[in-house]
Design a protein around this motif. Sequence first.
Motif, PDB file in Angstrom:
ATOM      1  N   ARG A  56       0.869  -1.288   0.020  1.00 33.10           N
ATOM      2  CA  ARG A  56       0.058   0.126  -0.091  1.00 33.10           C
ATOM      3  C   ARG A  56       0.929   1.137  -0.040  1.00 33.10           C
ATOM      4  O   ARG A  56       1.732   1.259   0.745  1.00 33.10           O
ATOM      5  N   ASP A  57       0.898   1.937  -0.904  1.00 25.35           N
ATOM      6  CA  ASP A  57       1.720   3.057  -1.121  1.00 25.35           C
ATOM      7  C   ASP A  57       1.352   4.461  -0.192  1.00 25.35           C
ATOM      8  O   ASP A  57       0.453   4.190   0.878  1.00 25.35           O
ATOM      9  N   GLU A  58       2.015   5.320  -0.122  1.00 23.40           N
ATOM     10  CA  GLU A  58       1.965   6.442   0.809  1.00 23.40           C
ATOM     11  C   GLU A  58       0.756   7.088   0.745  1.00 23.40           C
ATOM     12  O   GLU A  58       0.203   7.754   1.731  1.00 23.40           O
ATOM     13  N   ARG A  61      -3.106   3.551  -1.881  1.00 18.84           N
ATOM     14  CA  ARG A  61      -3.349   2.717  -2.909  1.00 18.84           C
ATOM     15  C   ARG A  61      -2.754   1.562  -3.070  1.00 18.84           C
ATOM     16  O   ARG A  61      -1.618   1.509  -2.184  1.00 18.84           O
ATOM     17  N   LEU A  62      -3.546   0.490  -3.242  1.00 18.59           N
ATOM     18  CA  LEU A  62      -2.673  -1.001  -3.323  1.00 18.59           C
ATOM     19  C   LEU A  62      -2.042  -1.390  -4.635  1.00 18.59           C
ATOM     20  O   LEU A  62      -2.506  -0.830  -5.838  1.00 18.59           O
ATOM     21  N   GLY A  63      -1.075  -2.160  -4.397  1.00 12.65           N
ATOM     22  CA  GLY A  63      -0.207  -2.554  -5.737  1.00 12.65           C
ATOM     23  C   GLY A  63       0.235  -4.214  -5.284  1.00 12.65           C
ATOM     24  O   GLY A  63       0.241  -4.381  -4.393  1.00 12.65           O
ATOM     25  N   VAL A  64       0.043  -4.766  -6.574  1.00  7.81           N
ATOM     26  CA  VAL A  64       0.656  -6.258  -6.438  1.00  7.81           C
ATOM     27  C   VAL A  64       1.508  -6.404  -7.843  1.00  7.81           C
ATOM     28  O   VAL A  64       0.966  -5.967  -8.753  1.00  7.81           O
ATOM     29  N   LEU A  65       2.608  -6.573  -7.532  1.00 10.86           N
ATOM     30  CA  LEU A  65       3.695  -6.746  -8.634  1.00 10.86           C
ATOM     31  C   LEU A  65       4.627  -7.832  -8.468  1.00 10.86           C
ATOM     32  O   LEU A  65       4.446  -8.596  -7.258  1.00 10.86           O
ATOM     33  N   GLY A  85       5.754   5.352  -4.570  1.00 11.46           N
ATOM     34  CA  GLY A  85       5.904   3.764  -5.053  1.00 11.46           C
ATOM     35  C   GLY A  85       6.863   3.086  -4.088  1.00 11.46           C
ATOM     36  O   GLY A  85       6.835   3.401  -2.851  1.00 11.46           O
ATOM     37  N   LEU A  86       7.221   1.973  -4.612  1.00  5.30           N
ATOM     38  CA  LEU A  86       7.774   0.875  -4.078  1.00  5.30           C
ATOM     39  C   LEU A  86       9.476   0.909  -4.516  1.00  5.30           C
ATOM     40  O   LEU A  86       9.687   0.913  -5.800  1.00  5.30           O
ATOM     41  N   ARG A  87      10.673   1.234  -3.671  1.00  9.50           N
ATOM     42  CA  ARG A  87      11.922   1.485  -4.372  1.00  9.50           C
ATOM     43  C   ARG A  87      12.700   0.339  -3.976  1.00  9.50           C
ATOM     44  O   ARG A  87      12.810  -0.046  -2.858  1.00  9.50           O
ATOM     45  N   VAL A 124      -5.750  -5.426  -8.546  1.00  9.57           N
ATOM     46  CA  VAL A 124      -6.066  -5.372  -7.172  1.00  9.57           C
ATOM     47  C   VAL A 124      -7.452  -4.871  -6.498  1.00  9.57           C
ATOM     48  O   VAL A 124      -7.673  -3.733  -7.003  1.00  9.57           O
ATOM     49  N   VAL A 125      -7.934  -5.402  -5.699  1.00 16.73           N
ATOM     50  CA  VAL A 125      -9.140  -4.859  -5.102  1.00 16.73           C
ATOM     51  C   VAL A 125      -9.244  -5.413  -3.575  1.00 16.73           C
ATOM     52  O   VAL A 125      -8.834  -6.577  -3.327  1.00 16.73           O
ATOM     53  N   GLU A 126      -9.944  -4.668  -2.872  1.00 14.38           N
ATOM     54  CA  GLU A 126      -9.989  -5.027  -1.308  1.00 14.38           C
ATOM     55  C   GLU A 126     -11.440  -5.010  -0.920  1.00 14.38           C
ATOM     56  O   GLU A 126     -12.204  -4.035  -0.985  1.00 14.38           O
ATOM     57  N   LYS A 127     -11.832  -6.190  -0.375  1.00 18.70           N
ATOM     58  CA  LYS A 127     -13.378  -6.357  -0.098  1.00 18.70           C
ATOM     59  C   LYS A 127     -13.249  -7.271   1.250  1.00 18.70           C
ATOM     60  O   LYS A 127     -12.576  -8.156   1.433  1.00 18.70           O
TER      61      LYS A 127
END
Length: 437
Positions: A56-58, A61-65, A85-87, A124-127
């Motif tokens: 989850r970024d700052e 927002r959710l991300g899956v990489l 982002g993710l560094r 990606v989605v959160e439920k």
Amino acid sequence: MMSSEQNDFITRISAGTPAGTLLRRYWQPVALSDELEGKRPIRPARLLGQDLVVFRDETGRLGVLDRDCPHRGADLAFGRLEDGGLRCPFHGWLFDVQGQCLETPAEPAGSRLCRKIHQRSYPVVEKSGIIFAYLGEGEPPAFPALDCFQAPDSHVFAFKGLMECNWLQALEVGIDPAHASFLHRFFEDDEPESAYGRQFRATSSDSDMPMTRVLREFDAPAIEVDKTDYGLQLIATRPMSGDKTHVRVTNLLFPQAFVIPLSSEMTITQWHVPIDDTSCYWYAIFTSFTTPVNKTHMRNQRLELYTLPDYRPRVGRHNNYGFNVEEQLHKTYTGMGEDINVHDQWAVESLGPIQDRTREHLGQSDKGIIAYRRILVDAITRAMNGETPLMVLTADEAAAIQGPATMDGVAPSNSIDTYWRQVDANRRNGASWKKRD
């Protein structure tokens, strides 16, 4: 029985396999929302044989990489959350939740390299306390309007647990109504007030008989299996006397979940999600139709059995599932304690990493499993042929799939069908969060 080739066809899920092609057509649980709490909301994940990073970024927002940095393959699960982002700590390459490379700071000033770099990302989605990812091609399907997705956060609780076996044998225990009378048999009954959040420890609807006694004394249910637009509905009946019959209604939610009653007030929707061919997680959403869920209590109940951060069972193969001879003689059928998750863990892991179905002999009590395997083979074949398999839904189709109905109660023997449908309707219609027409 089936051949080893047929068994591989329905069990193995890596990219390019028949079952793997099918399961990538659906949203899959990849993490609990709880796993992204705290100072560093980043989690490694392995799903369908693929190594991923969930974050989850700052801005939330959710991300899956994909987990390996596209520079030189370093592990992004150790990355830094900063600058949108993710560094990657190796050379500072920065990726947003869409996988776009934003910076390659070790490159010369004016370098345009980052514009050409894109890490593979996934929808990606959160439920309801679970983070779902879509690993397939094209547009993901719509989510059905299940009770567990319609209820507010206050009325749902999500958890998961590791099983060291193939996903299919883990799922199949949940569509086997007969096993509960043996695997989960208790020789003593609890007081109802101690049953909160514990399956088979409360009383059935319209009865003061504990479920444990029902299962113990009436151990040969008649099982009816019906195809539905979401999978299967299973109705298990146990005649108790001339005018009373215990009825339990459960569901197979295709492709890999079941929906069952926990109590008269709560249901469980549980997915069995492949990590790889020989391990899986169960993910469950507990949904209350009455009062808000006591999340702290339910989480503490389950943390008595599971360790963080990987949700591994404290009692399992490594310590003989807590087996105790005296307990098996006098207290429980298995001798493996009172938590039914341990019983299920033993049952599915004892079949081996991937069950050898060439050696099994199915009976009448296995009719739900037989029906499911037929649907599964058909869906795999459709997916391989580029057709649309069951439960790959449009928005309109998804909105029409609601519920599904579950219940556990004691019915008048002459009106079983009318009774259970009314009990389920009353519970659902009485829910404070139910949307009114």
